[in-house]
Design a protein around this motif. Structure first.
Motif, PDB file in Angstrom:
ATOM      1  N   HIS A  58      54.362 -37.909  38.080  1.00 33.78           N
ATOM      2  CA  HIS A  58      53.649 -38.934  38.854  1.00 33.78           C
ATOM      3  C   HIS A  58      54.220 -40.304  38.542  1.00 33.78           C
ATOM      4  O   HIS A  58      54.646 -40.557  37.415  1.00 33.78           O
ATOM      5  N   CYS A  69      53.255 -34.463  35.087  1.00 34.90           N
ATOM      6  CA  CYS A  69      51.923 -34.039  35.532  1.00 34.90           C
ATOM      7  C   CYS A  69      51.236 -33.270  34.401  1.00 34.90           C
ATOM      8  O   CYS A  69      51.871 -32.491  33.693  1.00 34.90           O
ATOM      9  N   CYS A  76      50.288 -29.945  41.527  1.00 38.58           N
ATOM     10  CA  CYS A  76      49.562 -31.190  41.727  1.00 38.58           C
ATOM     11  C   CYS A  76      49.759 -31.745  43.127  1.00 38.58           C
ATOM     12  O   CYS A  76      48.935 -32.483  43.628  1.00 38.58           O
ATOM     13  N   THR A  82      45.178 -38.285  42.815  1.00 38.87           N
ATOM     14  CA  THR A  82      45.447 -38.202  41.392  1.00 38.87           C
ATOM     15  C   THR A  82      44.927 -39.481  40.750  1.00 38.87           C
ATOM     16  O   THR A  82      45.189 -40.571  41.246  1.00 38.87           O
ATOM     17  N   PHE A  84      44.273 -41.766  37.051  1.00 39.90           N
ATOM     18  CA  PHE A  84      44.743 -41.945  35.675  1.00 39.90           C
ATOM     19  C   PHE A  84      43.950 -43.041  34.982  1.00 39.90           C
ATOM     20  O   PHE A  84      43.592 -44.036  35.609  1.00 39.90           O
ATOM     21  N   GLU A  95      45.457 -38.043  32.822  1.00 36.05           N
ATOM     22  CA  GLU A  95      45.350 -37.709  34.243  1.00 36.05           C
ATOM     23  C   GLU A  95      44.073 -36.918  34.497  1.00 36.05           C
ATOM     24  O   GLU A  95      43.716 -36.062  33.701  1.00 36.05           O
ATOM     25  N   HIS A  97      41.302 -35.294  37.790  1.00 36.81           N
ATOM     26  CA  HIS A  97      40.969 -35.093  39.198  1.00 36.81           C
ATOM     27  C   HIS A  97      39.468 -34.971  39.296  1.00 36.81           C
ATOM     28  O   HIS A  97      38.839 -34.294  38.491  1.00 36.81           O
ATOM     29  N   THR A 120      46.679 -42.695  44.717  1.00 36.81           N
ATOM     30  CA  THR A 120      46.680 -42.682  43.259  1.00 36.81           C
ATOM     31  C   THR A 120      45.702 -43.735  42.772  1.00 36.81           C
ATOM     32  O   THR A 120      45.719 -44.856  43.249  1.00 36.81           O
ATOM     33  N   GLU A 122      44.524 -45.824  39.512  1.00 33.34           N
ATOM     34  CA  GLU A 122      44.958 -46.195  38.163  1.00 33.34           C
ATOM     35  C   GLU A 122      43.904 -47.106  37.545  1.00 33.34           C
ATOM     36  O   GLU A 122      43.643 -48.191  38.032  1.00 33.34           O
TER      37      GLU A 122
END
Ligand SMILES: [Zn+2]
Ligand SMILES: [Zn+2]
Length: 131
Positions: A58, A69, A76, A82, A84, A95, A97, A120, A122
């Motif tokens: 990623h 990952c 993934c 995803t 993080f 990581e 989900h 994504t 973050e």
């Protein structure tokens, strides 16, 4: 996609990322692979592009770095979203989900007729160990 199907360069880049405790920039990966014949950033970027495509790696946009990952065997790339957590003190990345977040964001986009691509999340801050 399994790691056995990777080319030599893809395998080397994946290996470096899998053994790293923190995310790595393309240049750090290049430095670690100079002994393996890597000379140019483009070699790293080419391998990373494929690894991203396979869902084995990623990209963390906010810090411009890459991580392996956490569960490549589940594929993934099939996960819509995803997420993080990124510790700004020790650079530890975790990581995760979460289907509730995923459903919520999907509904949000659908309500607006927005066709989503890669998503994504973050979350930057301080991990338990550093707090
Ligand atoms: Zn993943
Ligand atoms: Zn930390």
């Amino acid at each position: 996609m399994t790691t056995q199907q990777l080319t030599k360069n893809q395998g080397l880049v994946f290996d470096v990322l899998s053994h790293s405790d923190s995310p790595l920039s393309a240049y750090t990966i290049l430095d670690k692979l100079r002994d393996n014949g890597f000379r140019a950033p483009l070699q790293v970027y080419r391998a990373l592009d494929k690894l991203l495509e396979f869902g084995l790696v990623h990209r963390l946009e906010s810090i411009n770095a890459f991580v392996a990952c956490a569960h490549p065997h589940e594929g993934c790339q099939n996960h819509g979203i995803t997420a993080f957590t990124i510790c700004e003190t020790c650079s530890k990345v975790t990581e995760f989900h979460d289907h509730v977040i995923e459903d919520r964001l999907k509904a949000f986009a659908k309500d607006r007729n927005f066709k989503t691509g890669k998503t994504t999340i973050e979350i930057r801050g301080t991990c338990a160990g550093c707090a």
